[in-house]
Write a protein that holds these residues in place. Structure first.
Motif, mmCIF file in Angstrom:
data_model
loop_
_atom_site.group_PDB
_atom_site.id
_atom_site.type_symbol
_atom_site.label_atom_id
_atom_site.label_comp_id
_atom_site.label_asym_id
_atom_site.label_seq_id
_atom_site.Cartn_x
_atom_site.Cartn_y
_atom_site.Cartn_z
ATOM 1 N N TRP A 113 0.845 -1.200 0.000
ATOM 2 C CA TRP A 113 0.000 0.000 0.000
ATOM 3 C C TRP A 113 0.877 1.247 0.000
ATOM 4 N N TYR A 114 1.868 1.269 0.873
ATOM 5 C CA TYR A 114 2.758 2.414 1.003
ATOM 6 C C TYR A 114 3.520 2.646 -0.304
ATOM 7 N N ALA A 115 4.052 1.569 -0.876
ATOM 8 C CA ALA A 115 4.803 1.688 -2.133
ATOM 9 C C ALA A 115 3.904 2.161 -3.270
ATOM 10 N N GLY A 116 2.687 1.623 -3.324
ATOM 11 C CA GLY A 116 1.755 2.026 -4.384
ATOM 12 C C GLY A 116 1.386 3.491 -4.285
ATOM 13 N N LEU A 117 1.078 3.949 -3.082
ATOM 14 C CA LEU A 117 0.715 5.357 -2.903
ATOM 15 C C LEU A 117 1.905 6.257 -3.206
ATOM 16 N N LEU A 118 3.096 5.819 -2.822
ATOM 17 C CA LEU A 118 4.295 6.594 -3.123
ATOM 18 C C LEU A 118 4.495 6.721 -4.630
ATOM 19 N N LEU A 119 4.357 5.630 -5.358
ATOM 20 C CA LEU A 119 4.527 5.679 -6.807
ATOM 21 C C LEU A 119 3.494 6.570 -7.474
ATOM 22 N N VAL A 167 -8.103 7.917 -14.304
ATOM 23 C CA VAL A 167 -7.349 6.722 -13.912
ATOM 24 C C VAL A 167 -6.564 6.987 -12.628
ATOM 25 N N ASP A 168 -5.846 8.122 -12.568
ATOM 26 C CA ASP A 168 -5.068 8.446 -11.380
ATOM 27 C C ASP A 168 -5.973 8.701 -10.176
ATOM 28 N N GLN A 169 -7.122 9.361 -10.401
ATOM 29 C CA GLN A 169 -8.047 9.610 -9.304
ATOM 30 C C GLN A 169 -8.575 8.292 -8.743
ATOM 31 N N LYS A 170 -8.910 7.362 -9.627
ATOM 32 C CA LYS A 170 -9.405 6.050 -9.188
ATOM 33 C C LYS A 170 -8.341 5.335 -8.350
ATOM 34 N N SER A 171 -7.084 5.429 -8.779
ATOM 35 C CA SER A 171 -5.993 4.793 -8.052
ATOM 36 C C SER A 171 -5.836 5.394 -6.652
ATOM 37 N N VAL A 172 -5.916 6.707 -6.554
ATOM 38 C CA VAL A 172 -5.815 7.371 -5.254
ATOM 39 C C VAL A 172 -7.001 6.977 -4.373
ATOM 40 N N ASN A 173 -8.203 6.978 -4.927
ATOM 41 C CA ASN A 173 -9.388 6.591 -4.149
ATOM 42 C C ASN A 173 -9.244 5.175 -3.606
ATOM 43 N N GLU A 174 -8.789 4.255 -4.444
ATOM 44 C CA GLU A 174 -8.613 2.867 -4.022
ATOM 45 C C GLU A 174 -7.551 2.761 -2.928
ATOM 46 N N ALA A 175 -6.467 3.512 -3.058
ATOM 47 C CA ALA A 175 -5.406 3.488 -2.044
ATOM 48 C C ALA A 175 -5.933 3.972 -0.701
ATOM 49 N N TRP A 176 -6.693 5.060 -0.697
ATOM 50 C CA TRP A 176 -7.280 5.568 0.552
ATOM 51 C C TRP A 176 -8.191 4.528 1.185
ATOM 52 N N ASN A 177 -9.050 3.917 0.372
ATOM 53 C CA ASN A 177 -9.970 2.923 0.922
ATOM 54 C C ASN A 177 -9.226 1.718 1.483
ATOM 55 N N ARG A 178 -8.186 1.256 0.798
ATOM 56 C CA ARG A 178 -7.373 0.154 1.311
ATOM 57 C C ARG A 178 -6.659 0.570 2.591
ATOM 58 N N GLY A 197 -7.921 1.371 11.905
ATOM 59 C CA GLY A 197 -6.801 1.261 12.835
ATOM 60 C C GLY A 197 -5.660 0.376 12.373
ATOM 61 N N LYS A 198 -5.615 0.001 11.106
ATOM 62 C CA LYS A 198 -4.612 -0.972 10.679
ATOM 63 C C LYS A 198 -3.191 -0.417 10.576
ATOM 64 N N HIS A 199 -3.022 0.899 10.561
ATOM 65 C CA HIS A 199 -1.676 1.487 10.501
ATOM 66 C C HIS A 199 -1.428 2.318 11.749
ATOM 67 N N ASP A 200 -0.192 2.266 12.234
ATOM 68 C CA ASP A 200 0.145 3.029 13.440
ATOM 69 C C ASP A 200 0.341 4.514 13.118
ATOM 70 N N ARG A 201 0.497 5.286 14.143
ATOM 71 C CA ARG A 201 0.610 6.747 14.051
ATOM 72 C C ARG A 201 1.779 7.176 13.161
ATOM 73 N N GLN A 202 2.953 6.566 13.360
ATOM 74 C CA GLN A 202 4.130 6.945 12.579
ATOM 75 C C GLN A 202 3.959 6.612 11.103
ATOM 76 N N THR A 203 3.340 5.475 10.791
ATOM 77 C CA THR A 203 3.106 5.109 9.395
ATOM 78 C C THR A 203 2.204 6.147 8.732
ATOM 79 N N TRP A 204 1.177 6.575 9.449
ATOM 80 C CA TRP A 204 0.298 7.609 8.888
ATOM 81 C C TRP A 204 1.099 8.850 8.532
ATOM 82 N N LEU A 205 1.913 9.320 9.474
ATOM 83 C CA LEU A 205 2.709 10.523 9.214
ATOM 84 C C LEU A 205 3.651 10.293 8.032
ATOM 85 N N ASP A 206 4.291 9.140 7.985
ATOM 86 C CA ASP A 206 5.208 8.839 6.882
ATOM 87 C C ASP A 206 4.483 8.884 5.542
#
Length: 161
Positions: A6-12, A34-45, A51-60
């Motif tokens: 997820w992190y790598a995909g959003l970064l790319l 296409v890019d908007q759909k990708s961003v929307n899917e990343a947010w939903n995932r 609560g699946k990601h910790d505080r530091q991961t969110w900030l990163d």
């Protein structure tokens, strides 16, 4: 491992979309479908479950992927600069569902707080100025050199580090 993908995909996606960094212009760029759909899917995932990601991961993620700006549905940004004679307020208004309402507003106030000048720029005006003043691989249109010289005389070139 899921977090890594997820992190790598959003970064790319963010690097593809924003290029050099956040707020490269006074109004965020609009994504294609296409890019908007990708961003929307990343947010939903990313936020299912919330609560699946910790505080530091969110900030990163926010710091690296410019998630506060790229592909958002609404963005309002306000900055202020104190002047010897008052202050200047710059505001950005962006709503993905209402592109005609995107605008960049600059308001100057005197020391007493009275508005002495307001300029409102729509998306087309901002986009045209960015493209003319910062052409990508093309020579600038006629007359732009004089505009750039004027800008350099007025304000030193400062870019976020």
């Amino acid at each position: 491992m899921n977090r890594f993908y997820w992190y790598a995909g959003l970064l790319l996606v963010s690097l593809f979309v924003v290029g050099c960094g956040p707020m490269s212009r006074p109004i965020p760029e609009r994504l294609n479908d296409v890019d908007q759909k990708s961003v929307n899917e990343a947010w939903n995932r990313a936020l299912t479950p919330v609560g699946k990601h910790d505080r530091q991961t969110w900030l990163d993620v926010f710091v690296t992927a410019y998630a506060h700006e790229v592909g958002v549905d609404r963005l309002t940004f306000r900055s202020e600069k104190d002047l010897a004679t008052g202050k200047v307020v710059m505001e950005v208004f962006f709503e993905r569902a209402k592109p005609a309402d995107d605008r960049f507003v600059v308001t100057v106030y005197d020391a007493a707080g009275k508005v002495v000048r307001t300029e409102k720029y729509n998306r087309d005006e901002v986009t045209r100025a960015v493209e003319e003043l910062h052409p990508k691989g093309n020579p600038p249109p006629a007359g732009v050199e004089k505009r750039m010289q004027r800008v350099q005389e007025i304000m030193p070139k400062n870019e976020p580090k």
